[in-house]
Motif scaffolding. Structure first.
Motif, PDB file in Angstrom:
ATOM      1  N   PRO A 179       4.675  21.150   4.820  1.00 13.78           N
ATOM      2  CA  PRO A 179       3.623  21.797   5.611  1.00 13.78           C
ATOM      3  C   PRO A 179       2.824  22.860   4.862  1.00 13.78           C
ATOM      4  CG  PRO A 179       5.777  22.619   6.254  1.00 13.78           C
ATOM      5  CD  PRO A 179       6.013  21.472   5.326  1.00 13.78           C
ATOM      6  N   GLN A 180       3.328  23.288   3.718  1.00 13.40           N
ATOM      7  CA  GLN A 180       2.616  24.289   2.927  1.00 13.40           C
ATOM      8  C   GLN A 180       1.842  23.653   1.778  1.00 13.40           C
ATOM      9  OE1 GLN A 180       2.277  27.217   3.906  1.00 13.40           O
ATOM     10  NE2 GLN A 180       4.078  27.955   4.989  1.00 13.40           N
ATOM     11  N   ALA A 181       2.492  22.727   1.079  1.00 10.60           N
ATOM     12  CA  ALA A 181       1.887  22.144  -0.126  1.00 10.60           C
ATOM     13  C   ALA A 181       1.191  20.809   0.121  1.00 10.60           C
ATOM     14  CB  ALA A 181       2.956  21.970  -1.205  1.00 10.60           C
ATOM     15  N   GLY A 182       1.548  20.127   1.212  1.00  6.27           N
ATOM     16  CA  GLY A 182       0.936  18.831   1.491  1.00  6.27           C
ATOM     17  C   GLY A 182       1.436  17.715   0.596  1.00  6.27           C
ATOM     18  N   THR A 183       2.558  17.928  -0.080  1.00  6.63           N
ATOM     19  CA  THR A 183       3.127  16.880  -0.931  1.00  6.63           C
ATOM     20  C   THR A 183       3.963  15.928  -0.077  1.00  6.63           C
ATOM     21  OG1 THR A 183       4.898  18.451  -1.451  1.00  6.63           O
ATOM     22  CG2 THR A 183       3.143  18.191  -3.079  1.00  6.63           C
ATOM     23  N   VAL A 184       3.833  14.645  -0.323  1.00 12.51           N
ATOM     24  CA  VAL A 184       4.466  13.620   0.506  1.00 12.51           C
ATOM     25  C   VAL A 184       5.974  13.551   0.273  1.00 12.51           C
ATOM     26  CG1 VAL A 184       4.549  11.147   1.020  1.00 12.51           C
ATOM     27  CG2 VAL A 184       2.350  12.258   0.558  1.00 12.51           C
ATOM     28  N   ILE A 185       6.733  13.543   1.379  1.00 14.02           N
ATOM     29  CA  ILE A 185       8.187  13.379   1.285  1.00 14.02           C
ATOM     30  C   ILE A 185       8.643  12.078   1.947  1.00 14.02           C
ATOM     31  CG2 ILE A 185       8.649  15.857   1.176  1.00 14.02           C
ATOM     32  CD1 ILE A 185       9.431  15.728   4.146  1.00 14.02           C
ATOM     33  N   ASN A 186       7.741  11.460   2.711  1.00  7.34           N
ATOM     34  CA  ASN A 186       8.091  10.205   3.374  1.00  7.34           C
ATOM     35  C   ASN A 186       6.813   9.519   3.848  1.00  7.34           C
ATOM     36  OD1 ASN A 186       9.954   8.295   4.286  1.00  7.34           O
ATOM     37  ND2 ASN A 186       9.979   9.149   6.346  1.00  7.34           N
ATOM     38  N   GLN A 187       6.881   8.206   4.062  1.00 11.26           N
ATOM     39  CA  GLN A 187       5.715   7.478   4.566  1.00 11.26           C
ATOM     40  C   GLN A 187       6.154   6.391   5.542  1.00 11.26           C
ATOM     41  OE1 GLN A 187       4.064   6.759   0.724  1.00 11.26           O
ATOM     42  NE2 GLN A 187       5.155   4.843   0.385  1.00 11.26           N
ATOM     43  N   TYR A 188       5.271   6.124   6.509  1.00 16.32           N
ATOM     44  CA  TYR A 188       5.588   5.217   7.611  1.00 16.32           C
ATOM     45  C   TYR A 188       4.524   4.122   7.718  1.00 16.32           C
ATOM     46  CZ  TYR A 188       8.404   9.280   9.075  1.00 16.32           C
ATOM     47  OH  TYR A 188       9.280  10.327   9.119  1.00 16.32           O
ATOM     48  N   PHE A 189       4.984   2.940   8.161  1.00 13.88           N
ATOM     49  CA  PHE A 189       4.094   1.789   8.296  1.00 13.88           C
ATOM     50  C   PHE A 189       4.168   1.242   9.719  1.00 13.88           C
ATOM     51  CE2 PHE A 189       5.428   2.302   3.972  1.00 13.88           C
ATOM     52  CZ  PHE A 189       4.301   2.049   3.205  1.00 13.88           C
ATOM     53  N   ARG A 190       3.146   0.460  10.090  1.00 18.19           N
ATOM     54  CA  ARG A 190       3.061  -0.057  11.453  1.00 18.19           C
ATOM     55  C   ARG A 190       4.148  -1.081  11.782  1.00 18.19           C
ATOM     56  NH1 ARG A 190       1.287   2.561  15.736  1.00 18.19           N
ATOM     57  NH2 ARG A 190      -0.898   3.171  15.609  1.00 18.19           N
ATOM     58  N   THR A 191       4.632  -1.779  10.784  1.00 18.77           N
ATOM     59  CA  THR A 191       5.673  -2.781  11.038  1.00 18.77           C
ATOM     60  C   THR A 191       6.864  -2.560  10.113  1.00 18.77           C
ATOM     61  OG1 THR A 191       4.848  -4.381   9.414  1.00 18.77           O
ATOM     62  CG2 THR A 191       3.896  -4.475  11.640  1.00 18.77           C
ATOM     63  N   LYS A 192       7.991  -3.051  10.543  1.00 21.11           N
ATOM     64  CA  LYS A 192       9.207  -2.934   9.739  1.00 21.11           C
ATOM     65  C   LYS A 192       9.074  -3.752   8.458  1.00 21.11           C
ATOM     66  CE  LYS A 192      14.203  -2.916  10.359  1.00 21.11           C
ATOM     67  NZ  LYS A 192      14.289  -1.562   9.808  1.00 21.11           N
ATOM     68  N   GLU A 193       8.356  -4.871   8.550  1.00 16.95           N
ATOM     69  CA  GLU A 193       8.165  -5.732   7.379  1.00 16.95           C
ATOM     70  C   GLU A 193       7.408  -4.993   6.276  1.00 16.95           C
ATOM     71  OE1 GLU A 193       9.352  -7.898  10.730  1.00 16.95           O
ATOM     72  OE2 GLU A 193       7.533  -6.669  10.548  1.00 16.95           O
ATOM     73  N   LEU A 194       6.347  -4.279   6.672  1.00 23.20           N
ATOM     74  CA  LEU A 194       5.576  -3.509   5.690  1.00 23.20           C
ATOM     75  C   LEU A 194       6.423  -2.377   5.103  1.00 23.20           C
ATOM     76  CD1 LEU A 194       2.066  -3.225   7.399  1.00 23.20           C
ATOM     77  CD2 LEU A 194       2.592  -4.403   5.254  1.00 23.20           C
ATOM     78  N   SER A 195       7.216  -1.759   5.973  1.00 27.95           N
ATOM     79  CA  SER A 195       8.084  -0.676   5.510  1.00 27.95           C
ATOM     80  C   SER A 195       9.102  -1.190   4.494  1.00 27.95           C
ATOM     81  CB  SER A 195       8.813  -0.049   6.701  1.00 27.95           C
ATOM     82  OG  SER A 195       9.795   0.858   6.265  1.00 27.95           O
ATOM     83  N   ASP A 196       9.713  -2.320   4.797  1.00 24.17           N
ATOM     84  CA  ASP A 196      10.713  -2.895   3.886  1.00 24.17           C
ATOM     85  C   ASP A 196      10.113  -3.214   2.518  1.00 24.17           C
ATOM     86  OD1 ASP A 196      12.628  -2.719   5.830  1.00 24.17           O
ATOM     87  OD2 ASP A 196      12.471  -4.818   6.464  1.00 24.17           O
ATOM     88  N   LYS A 197       8.856  -3.629   2.531  1.00 21.70           N
ATOM     89  CA  LYS A 197       8.223  -4.084   1.292  1.00 21.70           C
ATOM     90  C   LYS A 197       7.562  -2.962   0.491  1.00 21.70           C
ATOM     91  CE  LYS A 197       5.301  -7.866  -0.360  1.00 21.70           C
ATOM     92  NZ  LYS A 197       4.438  -9.012   0.044  1.00 21.70           N
ATOM     93  N   TYR A 198       6.982  -1.973   1.210  1.00 21.47           N
ATOM     94  CA  TYR A 198       6.165  -0.970   0.504  1.00 21.47           C
ATOM     95  C   TYR A 198       6.650   0.472   0.678  1.00 21.47           C
ATOM     96  CZ  TYR A 198       2.973  -4.889   0.116  1.00 21.47           C
ATOM     97  OH  TYR A 198       2.423  -6.117  -0.167  1.00 21.47           O
ATOM     98  N   ASP A 199       7.851   0.625   1.163  1.00 20.17           N
ATOM     99  CA  ASP A 199       8.364   1.970   1.425  1.00 20.17           C
ATOM    100  C   ASP A 199       8.325   2.868   0.185  1.00 20.17           C
ATOM    101  OD1 ASP A 199       9.939   3.809   3.312  1.00 20.17           O
ATOM    102  OD2 ASP A 199      11.220   3.731   1.537  1.00 20.17           O
ATOM    103  N   GLN A 200       8.595   2.314  -0.981  1.00 18.73           N
ATOM    104  CA  GLN A 200       8.655   3.128  -2.195  1.00 18.73           C
ATOM    105  C   GLN A 200       7.353   3.111  -3.001  1.00 18.73           C
ATOM    106  OE1 GLN A 200      12.337   3.009  -4.458  1.00 18.73           O
ATOM    107  NE2 GLN A 200      13.333   1.872  -2.809  1.00 18.73           N
TER     108      GLN A 200
END
Length: 218
Positions: A179-200
């Protein structure tokens, strides 16, 4: 000579009586002032005890953010669920109401400005509310989600969403960051399939923290 002594005694007696009367009057005034002050404090305490956990206007999350989002993060509930005026907390999934201001309704105080006794008495009710603020960091507009009992945003959640190109398609991705630096610690996708494939996957238009939250390889 005798009359002079009598006059002297009478004068001394008069002064003594006058002084005593003055002291009594002063003491009475002091006691009266103390009672008035105590009465005022009592009224304030009664008003404080009577303050209910209620806030003003609800915050409405953008349409692009509302709905369920998926992540392989082991320290976050899945899915992350944004409602119109609330969300499921990332760490517990418990639904909380989002409000624009953390000021208690009817008084100009935030919960953290109230007495410890009041906060302890109302902690379960307070836990059902978060205050929302918006902050521009690194050129991106972040939504800061803070428990109403917290004075600062240091331990808040921060979210922003962007349309990214994934395999030639435009997909909205929700980023959670510091909340201070705006550096990403996690990311979310609309589907579980996208998350499984592009989470990293690391998107070029975002700055990632060194402290990426623990992920599952499954």
């Amino acid at each position: 000579m005798k009359s002079k002594k009598i006059l002297t005694v009478l004068a001394a007696t008069t002064i003594g009586v006058s002084t005593a009367s003055s002291l009594i009057a002063t003491k009475a005034q002091t006691l009266q002032a103390a009672k008035i002050k105590q009465g005022r404090r009592s009224k304030v305490n009664k008003r404080t005890k009577a303050v209910k956990v209620a806030f003003g206007k609800s915050y409405t999350f953008p349409d692009s953010l509302q709905g369920k989002w998926y992540s392989k993060n082991l320290l976050r509930m899945e899915p992350l669920d944004f409602h119109q005026t609330g969300l499921g907390l990332p760490t517990s999934g418990e639904y909380v109401n989002a409000v624009v201001s953390g000021k208690l309704k009817g008084i100009k105080k935030s919960p953290w400005q109230m007495s410890r006794k009041w906060q302890e008495k109302n902690k379960e009710k307070l836990a059902k509310f978060v205050r929302i603020s918006e902050k521009k960091i690194n050129g991106d507009n972040w939504i800061i989600v803070t428990p109403v009992s917290n004075k600062t945003i240091d331990n808040s959640y921060a979210f922003t969403s962007k349309v990214e190109e994934i395999d030639g398609k435009k997909e909205t991705v929700v980023f959670e960051g510091n909340p201070q630096a705006g550096t990403v610690i996690n990311q979310y996708f609309r589907t579980k399939e996208l998350s499984d494939k592009y989470d990293q996957k690391k998107f070029d238009d975002m700055t990632y923290s060194k402290w990426i939250l623990l992920r599952s390889d499954k």
